[in-house]
Design a protein around this motif. Structure first.
Motif, mmCIF file in Angstrom:
data_model
loop_
_atom_site.group_PDB
_atom_site.id
_atom_site.type_symbol
_atom_site.label_atom_id
_atom_site.label_comp_id
_atom_site.label_asym_id
_atom_site.label_seq_id
_atom_site.Cartn_x
_atom_site.Cartn_y
_atom_site.Cartn_z
ATOM 1 N N SER A 1 0.789 -1.226 0.000
ATOM 2 C CA SER A 1 0.000 0.000 0.000
ATOM 3 C C SER A 1 0.825 1.282 0.000
ATOM 4 C CB SER A 1 -0.939 0.012 1.211
ATOM 5 O OG SER A 1 -0.188 -0.075 2.413
ATOM 6 N N GLN A 2 2.100 1.210 0.411
ATOM 7 C CA GLN A 2 2.933 2.402 0.494
ATOM 8 C C GLN A 2 4.124 2.269 -0.451
ATOM 9 O OE1 GLN A 2 3.571 4.171 4.320
ATOM 10 N NE2 GLN A 2 2.115 2.797 5.310
ATOM 11 N N ARG A 3 4.385 3.354 -1.196
ATOM 12 C CA ARG A 3 5.397 3.307 -2.246
ATOM 13 C C ARG A 3 6.814 3.125 -1.721
ATOM 14 N NH1 ARG A 3 3.779 5.103 -7.334
ATOM 15 N NH2 ARG A 3 1.622 5.785 -7.427
ATOM 16 N N LEU A 4 7.150 3.790 -0.638
ATOM 17 C CA LEU A 4 8.526 3.754 -0.146
ATOM 18 C C LEU A 4 8.795 2.458 0.612
ATOM 19 C CD1 LEU A 4 8.943 7.421 1.135
ATOM 20 C CD2 LEU A 4 9.729 6.441 -1.013
ATOM 21 N N PRO A 5 10.041 1.971 0.564
ATOM 22 C CA PRO A 5 10.394 0.795 1.367
ATOM 23 C C PRO A 5 10.129 1.047 2.850
ATOM 24 C CG PRO A 5 12.127 1.296 -0.213
ATOM 25 C CD PRO A 5 11.177 2.442 -0.253
ATOM 26 N N GLN A 6 9.689 0.020 3.534
ATOM 27 C CA GLN A 6 9.364 0.119 4.954
ATOM 28 C C GLN A 6 10.465 -0.577 5.759
ATOM 29 O OE1 GLN A 6 6.337 1.935 5.723
ATOM 30 N NE2 GLN A 6 6.797 2.300 3.541
#
Length: 240
Positions: A88-93
């Motif tokens: 759901s989120q573009r940046l690496p977590q």
């Protein structure tokens, strides 16, 4: 819901086998990958995250190759068997203490991963176009940057200098983003010192940006120049 995307060992083994290790930074693991050596059909059966559902095949190849390479590094060097890619989120977590950075330009991808850095950013850029030199330089270089150019213009072409500044500011913004989580204009950071023999620079944010986000007084950046691109990184180990 921040559901992670985990890639099977088949993919991590394949991508890792085709990547080249770079000896760039202390306490960091860095790799470079040439997408020309990657079979684009490898990822055709993978279901992309929602934010990439409309992406073309080349963009998906960049995305999957870079993220799979990060996962492979975490497995090979840190024995961490978890994904940093979110559905759901573009940046690496990233999970503390890990930090990482990823960049791509044309067919080249570079990644950096560390468990012991205060900040970390990496970037790769092919030489900027004549159009950007003519029309976009004033969006990248501020007064202080131009002063640095005056000092070294006998050593680098303006195309090289502009590409270098663009890239190293990108590395800087990636390095501080985990704390800032906000867009910062290129003109809000400047190169204050440069050493061509050591291939390093010192950078500072404007007083307004530094105070607003409680950033450190000065950052160090480094670079390597290849035939058709420049590779830059900004980092500091926790041991420094």
């Amino acid at each position: 819901m921040n559901e992670p995307l985990y890639f099977q060992k088949y993919f991590t083994d394949y991508v890792f086998e085709h990547a080249q290790k770079l000896e760039l930074m202390q306490d960091c693991v860095c790799y470079q990958l040439d997408l020309e050596h990657i079979d684009v059909h490898l990822f055709k059966n993978l279901t992309p995250p929602k934010y990439l559902e409309q992406a073309v095949s080349t963009r998906l190849s960049e995305f999957y190759s870079g993220r799979i390479l990060i996962q492979a590094i975490l497995m090979q060097y840190y024995e961490v068997y978890e994904g940093v890619t979110s559905l759901s989120q573009r940046l690496p977590q990233w999970t503390p203490p890990f930090r990482g950075s990823i960049s791509h330009s044309k067919n080249q991808i570079v990644v950096a991963v560390s468990a012991s850095t205060a900040y970390l950013g990496i970037d790769i850029e092919h030489w900027v176009s004549e159009a950007l030199i003519a029309e976009g330089q004033h969006l990248i270089l501020n007064h202080q940057d131009y002063k640095i150019w005056d000092e070294i213009k006998s050593e680098l072409s303006f195309q090289q200098f502009l590409t270098l500044v663009f890239s190293i500011k990108e590395s800087l913004y990636k390095a501080v983003y985990p704390e800032v989580k906000h867009y910062i204009d290129f003109l809000d950071a400047a190169i204050t010192e440069i050493s061509l023999p050591n291939r390093c620079v010192k950078l500072k944010f404007s007083n307004e940006i530094q105070n607003k986000f409680q950033l450190v007084q000065e950052y160090e950046g480094y670079w390597e120049i290849q035939e058709d691109y420049v590779l830059t990184w900004v980092y500091k180990t926790n041991q420094k």
